[in-house]
Design an enzyme around this catalytic site. Sequence first.
Site, PDB file in Angstrom:
ATOM      1  N   LYS A   1      -2.022  -1.072  -9.125  1.00  0.00           N
ATOM      2  CA  LYS A   1      -0.606  -1.390  -9.333  1.00  0.00           C
ATOM      3  C   LYS A   1      -0.485  -2.241 -10.590  1.00  0.00           C
ATOM      4  CE  LYS A   1       3.536  -3.327  -7.205  1.00  0.00           C
ATOM      5  NZ  LYS A   1       4.219  -3.688  -5.958  1.00  0.00           N
TER       6      LYS A   1
ATOM      7  N   ASP B   1      11.464  -8.005   1.059  1.00  0.00           N
ATOM      8  CA  ASP B   1      11.800  -6.647   0.592  1.00  0.00           C
ATOM      9  C   ASP B   1      11.270  -5.649   1.623  1.00  0.00           C
ATOM     10  OD1 ASP B   1      12.906  -4.824  -1.178  1.00  0.00           O
ATOM     11  OD2 ASP B   1      11.164  -4.762  -2.496  1.00  0.00           O
TER      12      ASP B   1
HETATM   13  P1  ADP Z   1       7.277  -1.196  -6.410  1.00  0.00           P
HETATM   14  O1  ADP Z   1       7.245  -2.656  -6.689  1.00  0.00           O
HETATM   15  O2  ADP Z   1       7.435  -0.389  -7.645  1.00  0.00           O
HETATM   16  O3  ADP Z   1       8.251  -0.840  -5.344  1.00  0.00           O
HETATM   17  P2  ADP Z   1       5.197  -0.611  -4.456  1.00  0.00           P
HETATM   18  O4  ADP Z   1       4.052  -1.522  -4.259  1.00  0.00           O
HETATM   19  O5  ADP Z   1       6.245  -0.611  -3.419  1.00  0.00           O
HETATM   20  O6  ADP Z   1       5.797  -0.871  -5.899  1.00  0.00           O
HETATM   21  O7  ADP Z   1       4.630   0.861  -4.616  1.00  0.00           O
HETATM   22  C1  ADP Z   1       5.473   1.941  -4.985  1.00  0.00           C
HETATM   23  C2  ADP Z   1       5.037   3.197  -4.253  1.00  0.00           C
HETATM   24  O8  ADP Z   1       3.678   3.506  -4.555  1.00  0.00           O
HETATM   25  C3  ADP Z   1       5.081   3.062  -2.737  1.00  0.00           C
HETATM   26  O9  ADP Z   1       6.340   3.357  -2.220  1.00  0.00           O
HETATM   27  C4  ADP Z   1       4.027   4.036  -2.302  1.00  0.00           C
HETATM   28  O10 ADP Z   1       4.559   5.342  -2.274  1.00  0.00           O
HETATM   29  C5  ADP Z   1       2.997   3.959  -3.402  1.00  0.00           C
HETATM   30  N1  ADP Z   1       1.938   3.003  -3.043  1.00  0.00           N
HETATM   31  C6  ADP Z   1       1.853   1.695  -3.398  1.00  0.00           C
HETATM   32  N2  ADP Z   1       0.753   1.113  -2.906  1.00  0.00           N
HETATM   33  C7  ADP Z   1       0.101   2.075  -2.221  1.00  0.00           C
HETATM   34  C8  ADP Z   1      -1.138   2.104  -1.466  1.00  0.00           C
HETATM   35  N3  ADP Z   1      -1.907   1.031  -1.349  1.00  0.00           N
HETATM   36  N4  ADP Z   1      -1.496   3.280  -0.905  1.00  0.00           N
HETATM   37  C9  ADP Z   1      -0.723   4.367  -1.030  1.00  0.00           C
HETATM   38  N5  ADP Z   1       0.425   4.409  -1.714  1.00  0.00           N
HETATM   39  C10 ADP Z   1       0.846   3.283  -2.307  1.00  0.00           C
HETATM   40 MG    MG Z   2       8.150  -1.030  -3.312  1.00  0.00          MG
END
Ligand code: ADP
Ligand code: MG
Length: 383
Positions: free
Chosen positions: A122, A233
Amino acid sequence: MKLDTKSLRYLNPTDWRTLTAVETGSRNHEVVPTSLIANLSKSSLGDVQRSISLLAKANLIAKVKNAKYDGYRLTYGGLDYLALHSLQKNSAVYGVGNQIGVGKESDIFVVSDEKGEQRVLKIHRLGRVSFKKGVRNKRDYARTKAQKERGAGSWMYMSRLAAVKEFAFLQALHDAGLSVPIPLGQNRHQLVMSLIDGFPLRQIEKVPDPAGLYAELIEMLVRLCSLGLIHGDFNEFNILIREEEQGEDIKLVPVLIDFPQMVSVDHPNAEFYFDRDVECVKRFFARRFGFISTDNGPLFKDAKQLVGKDGVRRLDVEVEASGFSRKMARELEAYMKEHGVDGDAKRDETNDIDPSGSEDEEHDDDEDDDSDNPACNGVADTG
Ligand code: ADP
Ligand code: MG
């Protein structure tokens, strides 16, 4: 934003030192003069000039012309390379794969480790919108001298704070046995965690037992609160649903993600955030599954009674002690508020992730267009 890794393996040690020098110089120079880059990288001017032109060509640094002197600044691409390079050195990441998520303030990629096992990278990108447009928020100019010296208020510093915060909470929650991804590494504005094999609740049309899943999510909110935390959130975008075989049955297991907005139960607006999280779950279950709980709660005052009870750990206190200080928390919060960063609660259907991973550059610059979003929106922040 794309993550173009093709130059990663061509950079030699001088190139890396030069890139690091631009980063170091950027902490207190908007434009880093070439002489300073050479100085910081401890290389000859000739070598540095060669590296500079290579780095500029790869868009890892950018020449800034309209200043009193010529110089360079680090780009998001350059910061990406530095962080990835460190994560590779620590074996947190080996190869970079597809982009699976594009948010306003983050990009999500699938990466692999040395054994080929998949993980999630991320990348926090706070301030991306104003950065990309080349215009800075007016209030950026009103930074205090101390903030300027530290680089506080800048996209680079704030994105790092968001990643540090997210990783600290991920570690604490994982440690306490909550259902979250496994934290695997963090550097600068990036963090690595295990890949959850599932889908966001948002994408799930039907569940066999809405009441059971609802109860589990509410229990998670209350458990978080008992540990001293409010997610802030907590909604259908940030709850991933994994299927787990249990004998003959398949059980749906919720996994919580996305922690940059987490607050302590002692935060002045704690009750507001707690109620909003609860409301998000309620509203989603009513709309999607037609499920309405007969229970009015949970109420913040009841959940808060559980904090510290029977020797339960306080993760808000632990995280603060582990390196994400209260001051850092305040800085990040102020920045997010000022820049209208309000998490997924404000997203609407049109903003869903494009599974092809292609990013519409223009779309990124869109201002909030989700005023008609029925989900968890329009609740004025009380603080
Ligand atoms: P943002 O801050 O952009 O909302 P998130 O951490 O919510 O970031 O991640 C965005 C998307 O990426 C999630 O909705 C999910 O679909 C995917 N995602 C994030 N982390 C994971 C993970 N550890 N495993 C699988 N999918 C993930
Ligand atoms: Mg998110």
